[in-house]
Design a protein around this motif. Structure first.
Motif, PDB file in Angstrom:
ATOM      1  N   GLY A   1      20.075   5.104   6.046  1.00  0.00           N
ATOM      2  CA  GLY A   1      19.272   4.220   6.940  1.00  0.00           C
ATOM      3  C   GLY A   1      17.709   4.462   7.081  1.00  0.00           C
ATOM      4  N   MET A   2      17.005   3.626   6.166  1.00  0.00           N
ATOM      5  CA  MET A   2      15.536   3.970   6.191  1.00  0.00           C
ATOM      6  C   MET A   2      14.946   3.059   7.277  1.00  0.00           C
ATOM      7  SD  MET A   2      12.835   3.426   2.831  1.00  0.00           S
ATOM      8  CE  MET A   2      12.558   1.738   3.155  1.00  0.00           C
ATOM      9  N   PRO A   3      14.040   3.522   7.908  1.00  0.00           N
ATOM     10  CA  PRO A   3      13.449   2.602   9.188  1.00  0.00           C
ATOM     11  C   PRO A   3      12.643   1.460   8.443  1.00  0.00           C
ATOM     12  CG  PRO A   3      12.160   4.723   8.982  1.00  0.00           C
ATOM     13  CD  PRO A   3      13.431   4.708   7.957  1.00  0.00           C
ATOM     14  N   GLU A   4      12.616   0.311   9.330  1.00  0.00           N
ATOM     15  CA  GLU A   4      11.942  -0.680   9.033  1.00  0.00           C
ATOM     16  C   GLU A   4      10.530  -0.371   8.796  1.00  0.00           C
ATOM     17  OE1 GLU A   4      12.738  -4.013   8.489  1.00  0.00           O
ATOM     18  OE2 GLU A   4      14.844  -3.594   8.525  1.00  0.00           O
ATOM     19  N   CYS A   5       9.753  -0.959   7.842  1.00  0.00           N
ATOM     20  CA  CYS A   5       8.502  -0.414   7.640  1.00  0.00           C
ATOM     21  C   CYS A   5       7.976  -1.238   6.501  1.00  0.00           C
ATOM     22  CB  CYS A   5       8.435   1.049   6.953  1.00  0.00           C
ATOM     23  SG  CYS A   5       9.336   1.356   5.467  1.00  0.00           S
ATOM     24  N   ALA A   6       6.615  -0.983   6.114  1.00  0.00           N
ATOM     25  CA  ALA A   6       5.843  -1.771   4.941  1.00  0.00           C
ATOM     26  C   ALA A   6       5.215  -0.628   4.112  1.00  0.00           C
ATOM     27  CB  ALA A   6       4.896  -3.022   5.504  1.00  0.00           C
ATOM     28  N   GLY A   7       5.137  -0.797   2.923  1.00  0.00           N
ATOM     29  CA  GLY A   7       4.208   0.363   1.982  1.00  0.00           C
ATOM     30  C   GLY A   7       3.498  -0.467   0.971  1.00  0.00           C
ATOM     31  N   VAL A   8       2.532   0.226   0.776  1.00  0.00           N
ATOM     32  CA  VAL A   8       1.374  -0.158  -0.403  1.00  0.00           C
ATOM     33  C   VAL A   8       1.018   0.823  -1.238  1.00  0.00           C
ATOM     34  CG1 VAL A   8      -0.531  -0.111   1.358  1.00  0.00           C
ATOM     35  CG2 VAL A   8      -0.609  -1.656  -0.576  1.00  0.00           C
ATOM     36  N   ALA A   9       0.675   0.492  -2.555  1.00  0.00           N
ATOM     37  CA  ALA A   9       0.151   1.247  -3.624  1.00  0.00           C
ATOM     38  C   ALA A   9      -1.093   0.693  -4.094  1.00  0.00           C
ATOM     39  CB  ALA A   9       1.157   1.355  -4.684  1.00  0.00           C
ATOM     40  N   LEU A  10      -2.131   1.653  -3.770  1.00  0.00           N
ATOM     41  CA  LEU A  10      -3.527   1.250  -3.925  1.00  0.00           C
ATOM     42  C   LEU A  10      -4.267   2.020  -5.149  1.00  0.00           C
ATOM     43  CD1 LEU A  10      -6.461  -0.204  -3.479  1.00  0.00           C
ATOM     44  CD2 LEU A  10      -6.696   1.793  -1.570  1.00  0.00           C
ATOM     45  N   GLY A  11      -4.583   1.458  -6.335  1.00  0.00           N
ATOM     46  CA  GLY A  11      -5.243   2.219  -7.432  1.00  0.00           C
ATOM     47  C   GLY A  11      -6.540   2.537  -6.990  1.00  0.00           C
ATOM     48  N   LEU A  12      -6.618   3.780  -6.969  1.00  0.00           N
ATOM     49  CA  LEU A  12      -7.802   4.618  -6.286  1.00  0.00           C
ATOM     50  C   LEU A  12      -8.976   4.567  -7.474  1.00  0.00           C
ATOM     51  CD1 LEU A  12      -6.838   7.491  -4.113  1.00  0.00           C
ATOM     52  CD2 LEU A  12      -7.806   5.393  -3.388  1.00  0.00           C
TER      53      LEU A  12
END
Length: 316
Positions: free
Chosen positions: A281-292
């Motif tokens: 059970g992973m919680p509802e979420c949003a994720g992003v990867a940004l190239g620094l």
């Protein structure tokens, strides 16, 4: 030294941004027993006494395991590795900023990403020579991008129509491409390549076939809750309203491995730890990867990625 100071300033500002939002910084392993099955990514591996390990192409899988264990909102600044990627905007070893926000969808995360880059751009705005300016922001659906630029609906067009469109645009491609490859080619080499340098563009609602690790809206047409951010023609970030279904995730891993086999690519062990975390059970979420590194190029006006690295790939 200027590049070192700019990088240090960038990292400090990023950490302050997340400190003010109570997002916890984490670290996860660089070497893992599993890797990315994505056929578009080429992982580097290391033979150890306990077996083969893969250098991560992003810290996404272990960060999601932390989310399932109850970490709450988290971010990580991580070195990641992708073989066969070198050039003006690519270094096989590069730095990603990745973060996950509980209760966010992809639109809420676009808001936060815009706030972060706006804040960072204000810090670097006084540099000489002047960097690329973040003057304009816009958000376009994947469908709008194609219709505005090429007059073609990416969700409806056939392979033949996409190939004809590419030919009309002067794009010469050899070999047989599937539908998503034609769409990628048109997006990368025709549409985004001419976008203005002072404009940051979000593209959202990708075709369901390009969902990667995102949830899917059934439509019509079916679309993935995924976005990318471009500064001018340069892709900076890739984000998802994250898939939480373990069965669908396993099916996508298996489909990736079938594609890798068909293309003669190495088989990469799928991450059973991530699948167990989704099952728990992973919680509802949003994720992003940004190239620094790419972001630092735009913030400082650098023309090649080596200008913002302490040691480039051929110097390391």
């Amino acid at each position: 030294m200027v590049a070192l100071e700019a990088r240090a300033q960038l990292l400090q500002a990023v950490r302050l941004f997340f400190l003010e939002r109570a997002v916890t910084e984490v670290e996860t392993p660089l070497l893992s027993q599993a890797g990315s099955t994505d056929p578009a990514l080429h992982s580097l591996s290391v033979a150890t006494e306990s077996g083969m390990r893969w250098l991560h192409t992003s810290p996404e899988f272990p960060m999601k395991r932390l989310l399932a264990e109850g970490s709450g909102d988290i971010y990580q600044i991580a070195k990641v590795f992708r073989d066969a990627e070198a050039g003006r905007y690519h270094n096989p070893e590069f730095t990603l900023l990745e973060w996950y926000r509980l209760g966010f969808d992809h639109h809420a995360l676009m808001d936060e990403l815009q706030a972060l880059i706006t804040e960072l751009a204000s810090i670097f705005a006084s540099l000489t020579p002047p960097p690329s300016q973040a003057k304009h922001w816009r958000r376009l659906s994947y469908q709008e991008v194609f219709i505005q630029a090429l007059g073609i609906d990416p969700h409806q067009a056939s392979i033949a129509e996409l190939a004809d469109c590419a030919a009309q645009q002067g794009l010469t491609i050899s070999g047989d491409l599937d539908r998503d490859a034609w769409l990628d080619a048109l997006l990368s080499f025709v549409i985004t390549s001419s976008w203005p340098e002072d404009t940051l563009s979000f593209i959202y609602d990708y075709p369901a076939s390009q969902a990667a690790l995102a949830k899917i809206d059934q439509g019509p047409p079916p679309t993935a809750r995924r976005f990318e951010l471009y500064w001018g023609p340069v892709e900076l970030a890739n984000g998802f309203h994250e898939l939480t279904d373990p069965l669908e995730q396993r099916q996508r891993f298996e489909h990736d491995l079938e594609q890798r086999a068909a293309q003669g690519l190495a088989q990469i062990p799928m991450d059973e730890g991530l699948l167990e975390a989704l099952q728990a059970g992973m919680p509802e979420c949003a994720g992003v990867a940004l190239g620094l590194d790419r972001l630092l190029m735009r913030l400082t006006g650098a023309s090649h990625i080596r200008e913002v690295l302490s040691f480039s790939w051929d110097q390391a």
